[in-house]
Design an enzyme around this catalytic site. Structure first.
Site, PDB file in Angstrom:
ATOM      1  N   HIS A  30      45.643  12.579  42.680  1.00 11.28           N
ATOM      2  CA  HIS A  30      44.871  13.773  43.058  1.00 11.28           C
ATOM      3  C   HIS A  30      44.249  14.429  41.831  1.00 11.28           C
ATOM      4  O   HIS A  30      44.890  15.259  41.184  1.00 11.28           O
ATOM      5  CB  HIS A  30      45.787  14.774  43.758  1.00 11.28           C
ATOM      6  CG  HIS A  30      46.468  14.215  44.969  1.00 11.28           C
ATOM      7  ND1 HIS A  30      47.547  13.350  44.888  1.00 11.28           N
ATOM      8  CD2 HIS A  30      46.223  14.390  46.292  1.00 11.28           C
ATOM      9  CE1 HIS A  30      47.929  13.018  46.107  1.00 11.28           C
ATOM     10  NE2 HIS A  30      47.151  13.636  46.979  1.00 11.28           N
ATOM     11  N   LEU A 121      54.375  20.847  50.843  1.00 10.46           N
ATOM     12  CA  LEU A 121      53.669  22.095  50.541  1.00 10.46           C
ATOM     13  C   LEU A 121      54.438  23.322  51.020  1.00 10.46           C
ATOM     14  O   LEU A 121      55.071  23.299  52.064  1.00 10.46           O
ATOM     15  CB  LEU A 121      52.273  22.074  51.168  1.00 10.46           C
ATOM     16  CG  LEU A 121      51.345  20.983  50.622  1.00 10.46           C
ATOM     17  CD1 LEU A 121      50.009  20.989  51.373  1.00 10.46           C
ATOM     18  CD2 LEU A 121      51.107  21.145  49.132  1.00 10.46           C
ATOM     19  N   GLY A 158      47.116  25.058  50.830  1.00 14.41           N
ATOM     20  CA  GLY A 158      48.121  24.477  51.716  1.00 14.41           C
ATOM     21  C   GLY A 158      49.455  25.186  51.591  1.00 14.41           C
ATOM     22  O   GLY A 158      50.114  25.484  52.602  1.00 14.41           O
ATOM     23  N   ASN A 187      40.424  27.611  46.165  1.00 14.38           N
ATOM     24  CA  ASN A 187      39.226  26.760  46.070  1.00 14.38           C
ATOM     25  C   ASN A 187      38.564  26.489  47.412  1.00 14.38           C
ATOM     26  O   ASN A 187      37.562  25.758  47.483  1.00 14.38           O
ATOM     27  CB  ASN A 187      39.559  25.440  45.346  1.00 14.38           C
ATOM     28  CG  ASN A 187      40.595  24.609  46.091  1.00 14.38           C
ATOM     29  OD1 ASN A 187      40.890  24.867  47.260  1.00 14.38           O
ATOM     30  ND2 ASN A 187      41.142  23.617  45.413  1.00 14.38           N
ATOM     31  N   ILE A 189      39.214  24.544  49.639  1.00 19.07           N
ATOM     32  CA  ILE A 189      39.146  23.128  50.028  1.00 19.07           C
ATOM     33  C   ILE A 189      40.553  22.639  50.366  1.00 19.07           C
ATOM     34  O   ILE A 189      41.516  22.943  49.659  1.00 19.07           O
ATOM     35  CB  ILE A 189      38.569  22.262  48.886  1.00 19.07           C
ATOM     36  CG1 ILE A 189      37.074  22.543  48.685  1.00 19.07           C
ATOM     37  CG2 ILE A 189      38.792  20.766  49.140  1.00 19.07           C
ATOM     38  CD1 ILE A 189      36.148  22.057  49.791  1.00 19.07           C
ATOM     39  N   HIS A 261      39.919  15.699  46.132  1.00 23.44           N
ATOM     40  CA  HIS A 261      41.308  16.108  46.385  1.00 23.44           C
ATOM     41  C   HIS A 261      42.307  14.997  46.080  1.00 23.44           C
ATOM     42  O   HIS A 261      43.224  15.189  45.281  1.00 23.44           O
ATOM     43  CB  HIS A 261      41.492  16.575  47.835  1.00 23.44           C
ATOM     44  CG  HIS A 261      42.936  16.634  48.227  1.00 23.44           C
ATOM     45  ND1 HIS A 261      43.718  17.735  48.007  1.00 23.44           N
ATOM     46  CD2 HIS A 261      43.764  15.690  48.762  1.00 23.44           C
ATOM     47  CE1 HIS A 261      44.955  17.479  48.402  1.00 23.44           C
ATOM     48  NE2 HIS A 261      45.008  16.245  48.869  1.00 23.44           N
ATOM     49  N   GLU A 407      65.272  30.746  58.156  1.00 28.10           N
ATOM     50  CA  GLU A 407      66.182  29.648  57.816  1.00 28.10           C
ATOM     51  C   GLU A 407      65.582  28.723  56.754  1.00 28.10           C
ATOM     52  O   GLU A 407      66.250  28.324  55.793  1.00 28.10           O
ATOM     53  CB  GLU A 407      66.523  28.835  59.074  1.00 28.10           C
ATOM     54  CG  GLU A 407      67.314  29.591  60.128  1.00 28.10           C
ATOM     55  CD  GLU A 407      66.452  30.455  61.040  1.00 28.10           C
ATOM     56  OE1 GLU A 407      65.200  30.380  60.947  1.00 28.10           O
ATOM     57  OE2 GLU A 407      67.019  31.214  61.862  1.00 28.10           O
ATOM     58  N   HIS A 457      78.804  26.883  64.855  1.00 26.94           N
ATOM     59  CA  HIS A 457      78.444  26.635  66.255  1.00 26.94           C
ATOM     60  C   HIS A 457      77.948  25.194  66.362  1.00 26.94           C
ATOM     61  O   HIS A 457      76.792  24.928  66.655  1.00 26.94           O
ATOM     62  CB  HIS A 457      77.402  27.654  66.731  1.00 26.94           C
ATOM     63  CG  HIS A 457      77.902  29.068  66.704  1.00 26.94           C
ATOM     64  ND1 HIS A 457      78.344  29.683  65.552  1.00 26.94           N
ATOM     65  CD2 HIS A 457      78.063  29.985  67.693  1.00 26.94           C
ATOM     66  CE1 HIS A 457      78.747  30.920  65.825  1.00 26.94           C
ATOM     67  NE2 HIS A 457      78.595  31.122  67.117  1.00 26.94           N
ATOM     68  N   HIS A 469      71.086  25.977  71.990  1.00 28.17           N
ATOM     69  CA  HIS A 469      71.910  26.314  70.830  1.00 28.17           C
ATOM     70  C   HIS A 469      72.975  25.267  70.515  1.00 28.17           C
ATOM     71  O   HIS A 469      73.673  25.389  69.518  1.00 28.17           O
ATOM     72  CB  HIS A 469      72.588  27.674  71.047  1.00 28.17           C
ATOM     73  CG  HIS A 469      71.665  28.837  70.850  1.00 28.17           C
ATOM     74  ND1 HIS A 469      70.441  28.931  71.463  1.00 28.17           N
ATOM     75  CD2 HIS A 469      71.781  29.952  70.086  1.00 28.17           C
ATOM     76  CE1 HIS A 469      69.859  30.052  71.101  1.00 28.17           C
ATOM     77  NE2 HIS A 469      70.640  30.693  70.255  1.00 28.17           N
ATOM     78  N   ARG A 516      82.644  27.191  66.575  1.00 30.17           N
ATOM     79  CA  ARG A 516      82.710  28.582  67.036  1.00 30.17           C
ATOM     80  C   ARG A 516      84.081  28.861  67.641  1.00 30.17           C
ATOM     81  O   ARG A 516      84.628  29.957  67.511  1.00 30.17           O
ATOM     82  CB  ARG A 516      81.637  28.817  68.102  1.00 30.17           C
ATOM     83  CG  ARG A 516      81.743  30.196  68.703  1.00 30.17           C
ATOM     84  CD  ARG A 516      80.875  30.397  69.928  1.00 30.17           C
ATOM     85  NE  ARG A 516      81.081  31.753  70.425  1.00 30.17           N
ATOM     86  CZ  ARG A 516      81.339  32.054  71.683  1.00 30.17           C
ATOM     87  NH1 ARG A 516      81.383  31.132  72.609  1.00 30.17           N
ATOM     88  NH2 ARG A 516      81.535  33.309  72.043  1.00 30.17           N
TER      89      ARG A 516
END
Ligand SMILES: Cc1ncc(C[n+]2csc(CCOP(=O)(O)OP(=O)(O)O)c2C)c(N)n1
Ligand SMILES: [Mg+2]
Length: 665
Positions: A30, A121, A158, A187, A189, A261, A407, A457, A469, A516
């Site tokens: 890149h 990213l 990004g 940029n 882009i 890029h 998280e 849990h 869950h 749990r």
């Protein structure tokens, strides 16, 4: 020293040339991002970044994170030009080739000066937030004399578009991490073309609303860049510096387009770029005067480091600081000895999440490195202890982070904290939401950061919250991640043992999958005078109970199903069928044992039965294809836990006949 601004253009062009030539030689990579951000990076490294290439591990260095990791040639150029021992020019010539530390994306374990692995990213900025947290935490204890540095991140469109950015900047703004500065490669882009194909959000306003200071500059004008950076440094909020840049700047026909890029520019465009930049040197040749200018960028840091070293040597906190920066492996087992002795004397029937809290009591009391937290589930994850006061903008000395409902941001921040050093983070959420943090967990493993995930849990045993869950595939799927230890302890003592192991493996992250529901204490006998040498979980799997009658069956179970395996064994024994019970809190550690140990625990001439309230796929490794795998290969349901275990066949009455049928042919 202060460089004449006119010297900066050729210095930046050295980055451009190395980047386009290395990508061309590899025929992959890149060039656009390093060429576009060359001016900003040159100003930052030559005037502001606190670093000393001869001491890359200096504790009080600034942290530099290339969040836009695809632009890896930028950091390789910077490290090489400023005088780090590596990468060498040969390493750069071998960009992206087997054995070169100049990997496709920057890897923290390949090069000093690469503070974290980037490429996915958004996570670089989130890790930078963690580094800035660790810096403030240590500063609160050791003062400005020993700890006072900034964290810088270069981020692309990004990085700022990813969902994790919302979490990361929200946390950083709330915590007022003023030592954090993000330089945005603005940029317009991305890969598909102009960024405004897919976004029209006001990135600056979003940062402002998250409590950030925002300033803009022309990313190709050294003095304007300096002005913006100085403004950012002076502000006590985290700062976003929007650097207006042209991607691929210097490539006359392709600059400003996504063509630069992620593909080599090609020989013609490279020749034209040399012309445009006035860069008349062969590939991988940097003239002496420019090399000398670059080498001098480290002088400022070398002086600052010398001054720091004298303060450090004179400090009465020197020993304490050294031990904070040290590995904590030696501290973990001794810290839980008395706790385990108490459990041997007085067994406790509690959920393993509660057992974890009980172990954390002495651990956090005795190990100041431990910085806990939870993604808004403190009371459920049982992660808070009396020794860990909240960390907040008003109290950076605190050791407990209220991460909020973030998280992924929490997981990435923990990586950054651990990579910073001096801090060993643990953080909690429900195991089901490990999927929300998944790529950061993967980066913990790849980056060899021994963070600890407290994930409670852990099965249908959580009951009424229902299938959204209830983890089914999570435990097994986390076992698929290389260099990640997944622990699923069965009782109080195993939980304490797994905590010790998790903290003793500083380059392997750990997940503690905790129940749990309450579980009986199965251990105690033989655990008197416990020390690390008696940590039975260290083998990953061990014979918890040996058969009485002639052994025909080996029951292998984890976590909450170990008690069930004991019940199954009791019934089999009553029928004259001998059955071992093997507790397997960590398959990865079991796999690491030698063949003799493994075949002693799982002998060939027995029927092997796995019992785990999760995906059955994978257990054949331990039972063979002619064994029995008791698991759950569908989503759970909303009901009390005991009804669910019954419905899904996790009872001795449901399991025993399957075993006797098999034995009787
Ligand atoms: C999480 C994640 N998604 C997708 C990619 C693939 N990818 C690499 S760079 C990029 C976007 C590039 O846009 P920007 O950050 O603006 O970089 P620039 O093109 O300006 O260098 C994408 C989608 C990635 N590396 N990480
Ligand atoms: Mg971009």
């Amino acid at each position: 020293m202060s460089l004449d601004p006119s010297r900066m253009a050729p210095m930046a062009n050295a980055i451009r040339a190395l980047s386009m030539d290395a990508v061309q030689a590899a025929n992959s990579g890149h060039p656009g991002m390093p060429m576009g951000m060359a001016d900003v990076a040159t100003v930052l490294w030559s005037k502001y970044l606190k670093f000393d290439p001869s001491a890359p591990h200096w504790a009080d260095r600034d942290r530099f994170v290339l969040s836009a990791g695809h632009g890896s040639m930028l950091i390789y150029s910077l490290l090489h030009l400023s005088g780090y021992a590596a990468p060498t020019m040969d390493d750069i010539r071998n960009f992206r080739q087997l054995g070169s530390p100049c990997a496709g994306h920057p890897e923290n374990f390949l090069l000093d000066g690469v503070e974290c692995t980037t490429g996915p990213l958004g996570q670089g900025v989130a890790m930078a937030v963690g580094m800035a947290i660790a810096e403030r935490q240590l500063n609160a204890h050791f003062g400005d004399d020993l700890v006072n540095h900034r964290t810088w991140a270069i981020a692309g469109d990004g990085c700022l578009m990813e969902g994790i950015n919302h979490e990361a900047i929200g946390l950083a703004g709330h915590l007022k991490l003023g030592q954090l500065i993000v330089l945005w490669d603005d940029n317009n882009i991305t890969i598909d073309g102009a960024a405004d194909l897919s976004t029209s959000e006001d990135v600056k306003a979003r940062h402002q609303s998250a409590g950030w200071h925002v300033v803009s500059c022309d990313g190709h004008d050294a003095s304007d860049i300096s002005r913006a950076i100085e403004e950012a440094m002076a502000d006590d909020r985290p700062s976003l510096v929007a650097c207006k840049t042209i991607i691929g700047k210097g490539a006359p026909n392709k600059q400003g387009t996504s063509a630069t890029h992620g593909a080599p520019l090609g020989p013609d465009e490279i020749a034209a770029a040399r012309e445009m930049l006035g860069w008349e040197y062969e590939p991988f040749v940097v003239p002496d005067d420019i090399t000398a200018d670059w080498k001098s960028t480290g002088d400022r840091g070398a002086k600052e480091r010398a001054a720091w070293q004298s303060r450090f040597d004179a400090s009465d906190k020197k020993g304490e600081f050294e031990s904070r920066m040290d590995n904590i492996a030696k501290l973990a087992s001794p810290a839980i000895e008395a706790h385990i002795a108490g459990l041997v004397a007085e067994p406790q029937k509690v959920a393993t999440r509660k057992a974890s809290e009980m172990a954390l009591g002495p651990l956090t009391q005795q190990i100041p490195h431990l910085v806990g937290g939870s993604a808004d589930l403190t009371g459920s994850n049982n992660t808070k202890t009396p020794s860990t006061e909240p960390f907040s903008a008003d109290n950076y000395a605190g050791r407990y982070l209220y991460y909020g409902i973030r998280e992924f941001g929490m997981a990435a921040a923990m990586n950054g904290m651990m990579l910073h050093g001096g801090v060993v983070p643990y953080g909690g959420t429900f195991l089901i939401f490990s999927d929300y943090c998944r790529n950061a967990i993967r980066l913990s493993a790849l980056q060899q950061t021994g963070v600890v995930y407290v994930m409670t849990h852990d099965s249908i045993g959580l009951g009424e919250d229902g299938p959204t869950h209830q983890p089914v595939e999570q435990v097994m799927s986390l076992r698929l991640v290389p260099n990640l230890n997944v622990y699923r302890p069965c009782d109080t003592i195993e939980t304490a043992e797994c905590w010790a192991l998790a903290l003793e493996t500083s380059s392997t992250p750990s997940i503690l999958a905790l129940s749990r529901q309450g579980l009986p204490q199965l251990r105690g006998e033989g655990d008197e005078n416990w020390t690390s040498a008696k940590n039975r979980s260290a083998n990953g799997g061990y014979r918890l109970r040996a058969a009485n009658a002639d052994r025909k069956v080996v029951l292998v179970a984890t976590g909450s199903e170990v008690q069930l395996a004991v019940q199954v064994a009791d019934q089999l024994e009553q029928q004259g069928i001998g059955a071992d019970v093997v507790s397997m809190p960590c398959t990865e550690l079991f796999d690491a044992q030698d063949a003799a140990y493994r075949s002693d625990i799982l002998p060939a001439d027995t029927l092997k039965v796995s019992i785990e309230a999760g995906t059955s796929l994978g257990w054949e490794r331990y039972t063979g294809t002619d064994g029995i795998n008791i698991g759950i290969d569908r989503f759970g349901a909303s009901a009390p836990a005991s009804d669910l275990f019954e419905k899904f066949g996790f009872t001795a009455d449901a399991i025993v006949p399957q075993i006797t049928n098999k034995i009787n042919g």
